[in-house]
Motif scaffolding. Structure first.
Motif, PDB file in Angstrom:
ATOM      1  N   ASN A 196      10.973  62.844  41.466  1.00 28.20           N
ATOM      2  CA  ASN A 196      10.637  63.985  40.548  1.00 28.20           C
ATOM      3  C   ASN A 196      11.911  64.575  39.880  1.00 28.20           C
ATOM      4  O   ASN A 196      11.801  65.621  39.699  1.00 28.20           O
ATOM      5  N   SER A 197      12.540  63.867  39.263  1.00 27.24           N
ATOM      6  CA  SER A 197      13.765  64.222  38.541  1.00 27.24           C
ATOM      7  C   SER A 197      13.946  63.533  37.265  1.00 27.24           C
ATOM      8  O   SER A 197      13.310  62.449  36.969  1.00 27.24           O
ATOM      9  N   ARG A 198      14.746  63.887  36.102  1.00 29.92           N
ATOM     10  CA  ARG A 198      14.910  63.416  34.967  1.00 29.92           C
ATOM     11  C   ARG A 198      16.481  62.921  34.696  1.00 29.92           C
ATOM     12  O   ARG A 198      17.314  63.496  35.226  1.00 29.92           O
ATOM     13  N   ALA A 199      16.535  61.643  34.015  1.00 28.01           N
ATOM     14  CA  ALA A 199      17.803  61.364  33.534  1.00 28.01           C
ATOM     15  C   ALA A 199      17.961  61.073  32.215  1.00 28.01           C
ATOM     16  O   ALA A 199      17.120  60.321  31.656  1.00 28.01           O
ATOM     17  N   VAL A 200      18.567  61.749  31.421  1.00 28.56           N
ATOM     18  CA  VAL A 200      18.402  61.632  29.995  1.00 28.56           C
ATOM     19  C   VAL A 200      19.842  61.441  29.272  1.00 28.56           C
ATOM     20  O   VAL A 200      20.767  62.004  29.600  1.00 28.56           O
ATOM     21  N   ARG A 201      19.890  60.300  28.433  1.00 28.12           N
ATOM     22  CA  ARG A 201      21.225  59.983  27.834  1.00 28.12           C
ATOM     23  C   ARG A 201      22.430  59.810  28.794  1.00 28.12           C
ATOM     24  O   ARG A 201      23.389  60.304  28.510  1.00 28.12           O
ATOM     25  N   ALA A 202      21.994  58.853  29.817  1.00 27.91           N
ATOM     26  CA  ALA A 202      23.088  58.455  30.605  1.00 27.91           C
ATOM     27  C   ALA A 202      23.639  57.037  29.961  1.00 27.91           C
ATOM     28  O   ALA A 202      22.854  56.022  29.923  1.00 27.91           O
ATOM     29  N   VAL A 203      24.912  56.893  29.750  1.00 32.36           N
ATOM     30  CA  VAL A 203      25.230  55.782  29.021  1.00 32.36           C
ATOM     31  C   VAL A 203      25.169  54.481  29.786  1.00 32.36           C
ATOM     32  O   VAL A 203      24.469  53.409  29.071  1.00 32.36           O
ATOM     33  N   LYS A 204      25.496  54.646  31.185  1.00 29.72           N
ATOM     34  CA  LYS A 204      25.244  53.009  31.896  1.00 29.72           C
ATOM     35  C   LYS A 204      24.147  53.166  32.417  1.00 29.72           C
ATOM     36  O   LYS A 204      23.187  52.153  32.225  1.00 29.72           O
ATOM     37  N   TYR A 205      23.750  53.980  33.378  1.00 30.31           N
ATOM     38  CA  TYR A 205      22.365  53.940  34.447  1.00 30.31           C
ATOM     39  C   TYR A 205      21.887  55.309  34.312  1.00 30.31           C
ATOM     40  O   TYR A 205      22.679  56.069  34.651  1.00 30.31           O
ATOM     41  N   GLY A 206      20.411  55.519  34.060  1.00 30.49           N
ATOM     42  CA  GLY A 206      20.011  56.709  34.531  1.00 30.49           C
ATOM     43  C   GLY A 206      19.810  56.953  35.868  1.00 30.49           C
ATOM     44  O   GLY A 206      20.455  57.981  36.564  1.00 30.49           O
ATOM     45  N   ILE A 207      18.968  55.950  36.664  1.00 31.49           N
ATOM     46  CA  ILE A 207      19.204  55.936  38.090  1.00 31.49           C
ATOM     47  C   ILE A 207      19.624  54.525  38.542  1.00 31.49           C
ATOM     48  O   ILE A 207      19.057  53.480  38.329  1.00 31.49           O
ATOM     49  N   ALA A 208      20.578  54.428  39.709  1.00 29.88           N
ATOM     50  CA  ALA A 208      20.953  53.195  40.002  1.00 29.88           C
ATOM     51  C   ALA A 208      21.088  53.008  41.587  1.00 29.88           C
ATOM     52  O   ALA A 208      21.814  53.980  42.190  1.00 29.88           O
ATOM     53  N   ALA A 209      20.941  51.991  42.210  1.00 31.20           N
ATOM     54  CA  ALA A 209      21.432  51.731  43.489  1.00 31.20           C
ATOM     55  C   ALA A 209      22.125  50.197  43.457  1.00 31.20           C
ATOM     56  O   ALA A 209      21.715  49.038  42.929  1.00 31.20           O
ATOM     57  N   VAL A 210      23.345  50.466  43.903  1.00 31.29           N
ATOM     58  CA  VAL A 210      24.654  49.283  43.789  1.00 31.29           C
ATOM     59  C   VAL A 210      25.415  48.960  44.928  1.00 31.29           C
ATOM     60  O   VAL A 210      25.381  49.832  45.665  1.00 31.29           O
ATOM     61  N   PHE A 211      25.958  47.785  44.811  1.00 33.47           N
ATOM     62  CA  PHE A 211      26.981  47.245  45.849  1.00 33.47           C
ATOM     63  C   PHE A 211      26.386  47.609  47.201  1.00 33.47           C
ATOM     64  O   PHE A 211      27.315  48.068  48.073  1.00 33.47           O
ATOM     65  N   GLY A 212      25.404  47.248  47.561  1.00 30.25           N
ATOM     66  CA  GLY A 212      25.030  47.093  48.940  1.00 30.25           C
ATOM     67  C   GLY A 212      24.167  48.316  49.402  1.00 30.25           C
ATOM     68  O   GLY A 212      23.870  48.625  50.605  1.00 30.25           O
ATOM     69  N   ALA A 213      23.706  49.300  48.409  1.00 31.20           N
ATOM     70  CA  ALA A 213      22.842  50.029  48.897  1.00 31.20           C
ATOM     71  C   ALA A 213      21.766  49.760  49.394  1.00 31.20           C
ATOM     72  O   ALA A 213      21.108  48.729  48.544  1.00 31.20           O
ATOM     73  N   GLN A 214      21.104  50.417  50.394  1.00 34.74           N
ATOM     74  CA  GLN A 214      19.729  49.783  50.896  1.00 34.74           C
ATOM     75  C   GLN A 214      18.779  50.865  51.308  1.00 34.74           C
ATOM     76  O   GLN A 214      19.086  52.044  51.585  1.00 34.74           O
ATOM     77  N   GLY A 215      17.643  50.287  51.353  1.00 34.74           N
ATOM     78  CA  GLY A 215      16.476  51.426  51.839  1.00 34.74           C
ATOM     79  C   GLY A 215      16.137  52.586  50.765  1.00 34.74           C
ATOM     80  O   GLY A 215      15.556  53.631  51.360  1.00 34.74           O
ATOM     81  N   PHE A 216      16.381  52.631  49.608  1.00 35.92           N
ATOM     82  CA  PHE A 216      16.359  53.587  48.735  1.00 35.92           C
ATOM     83  C   PHE A 216      14.855  53.605  48.232  1.00 35.92           C
ATOM     84  O   PHE A 216      14.041  52.679  48.318  1.00 35.92           O
ATOM     85  N   HIS A 217      14.453  54.696  47.720  1.00 32.17           N
ATOM     86  CA  HIS A 217      13.246  54.776  47.141  1.00 32.17           C
ATOM     87  C   HIS A 217      13.278  55.811  46.025  1.00 32.17           C
ATOM     88  O   HIS A 217      13.694  56.908  46.071  1.00 32.17           O
ATOM     89  N   PHE A 218      13.237  55.206  44.718  1.00 30.95           N
ATOM     90  CA  PHE A 218      13.285  55.996  43.505  1.00 30.95           C
ATOM     91  C   PHE A 218      11.780  56.196  43.092  1.00 30.95           C
ATOM     92  O   PHE A 218      11.162  54.981  42.554  1.00 30.95           O
ATOM     93  N   HIS A 219      11.220  57.408  42.922  1.00 29.40           N
ATOM     94  CA  HIS A 219       9.883  57.310  42.572  1.00 29.40           C
ATOM     95  C   HIS A 219       9.551  58.672  41.800  1.00 29.40           C
ATOM     96  O   HIS A 219      10.333  59.681  41.844  1.00 29.40           O
ATOM     97  N   ASP A 220       8.500  58.346  40.798  1.00 29.78           N
ATOM     98  CA  ASP A 220       8.002  59.629  39.889  1.00 29.78           C
ATOM     99  C   ASP A 220       9.234  60.404  39.353  1.00 29.78           C
ATOM    100  O   ASP A 220       9.253  61.593  39.060  1.00 29.78           O
TER     101      ASP A 220
END
Length: 312
Positions: free
Chosen positions: A81-105
């Motif tokens: 339930n969040s917003r990412a606006v005009r982020a140059v590389k990633y708006g929302i990201a899981a990187v380098f071994g991040a696990q079990g994440f949940h990006f929704h809505d």
């Protein structure tokens, strides 16, 4: 630190990033906003950096920026339930071994790199997000005679060594680059019930797979912009792919609706196509193209191709 919660917080106009988790578990980011992160000349200009060399030779990028970012030694990060606006590389990201994440809505708008990204992530879910208006850079100091032609402005992007990732029920619309791009290794990758509409306005394809295996594309709705992408959907150098259900709609200048291709050293093989509508909308090209480097393709008679001069 484990078990934190960030809600109703805004991060904006920062040089590199908004919200970042490293070496922490069970963090929740909700009802928050990250905007104007990083520096790119024609999207988020930073006048103090105009003489700084372009970052990674990408036109106009002086500093990369991240909205919500979970990285190494993290598990079960939630962004909702969040917003990412005009982020140059990633708006929302899981990187380098991040696990079990949940990006929704969430809503992601007008980034340069990728709206939502998985780079070397595992066992995650990306669902019910709206990603729109991804921005392909021009940059006032670009040196290429025909402008920059690299792969950027993806709506959802997966790359690296990844397994057990689900991309579900997202809407990816009106982007300058590729809508959903899957260049991660697999297996157990699922892309299901997404709407990919009006992307590739300047570069790329609606849906692109490359060097992946063990992936299922189920019930997705793919629609090029009116002029079409060069290829609506492509599967390159990939193995054990199932594309079932859903619809692919091309545009006027689309060369191929669904293209299976590979190379002599890395073929595309074991692809199943079933219960799929591929609609040309007066496109000038081919509905389904199977290159010589694609082998062991199973094409069911429930695949319906219409609106192209040549179906197969």
């Amino acid at each position: 630190t484990d078990g934190g919660c960030v809600h109703h917080v805004t991060a904006r106009e920062l040089l590199t990033g908004g919200f970042n988790v490293r070496n922490g578990n069970d963090w929740i980011f909700e009802d928050s906003t990250a905007s104007d992160l990083g520096c790119q000349d024609d999207l988020t200009p930073c006048e103090g950096l105009v003489r700084t060399p372009e970052y990674l030779t990408i036109p106009g990028v002086r500093s990369d920026g991240f909205g919500f970012y979970t990285e190494s030694a993290t598990s079960r990060t939630v962004v909702r339930n969040s917003r990412a606006v005009r982020a140059v590389k990633y708006g929302i990201a899981a990187v380098f071994g991040a696990q079990g994440f949940h990006f929704h809505d969430n809503e992601v708008e007008s980034g340069v790199g990728a709206g939502i990204a998985c780079n070397g992530c595992n066992t995650g879910v990306i669902e019910r997000n709206l990603v729109s208006s991804m921005h392909y850079p021009t940059g006032r100091n670009a040196t290429w005679p025909n402008g920059f032609q690299g792969e950027l402005a993806q709506g959802v992007h997966c790359v690296g060594s990844v397994h057990d990732l689900s991309i579900l029920q997202n809407v990816v619309s009106s982007g300058d680059g590729t809508g959903i791009r899957i260049f991660c290794s697999g297996p157990r990758l699922l892309v299901q019930d997404n709407a990919i509409v009006g992307n590739c306005r300047k570069y790329g394809e609606s849906l692109q797979l490359g060097r992946t295996q063990g992936i299922q594309l189920l019930g997705n709705s793919v629609s090029d912009p009116g002029q079409g992408c060069q290829f609506s959907v492509s599967v390159d150098s990939s193995r054990d792919v199932r594309i079932q259900g859903g619809r692919i709609e091309s545009g006027l200048q689309t060369n191929v609706g669904l293209w299976l291709l590979g190379s002599p050293t890395y073929s595309t093989r074991n692809v199943v196509l079933r219960d799929l509508d591929i609609v040309g909308r007066s496109a000038s090209g081919v509905g389904v193209q199977l290159d010589r480097a694609s082998t062991a393709t199973t094409l069911y008679d429930s695949v319906c191709v219409s609106g192209y001069p040549t179906a197969l």
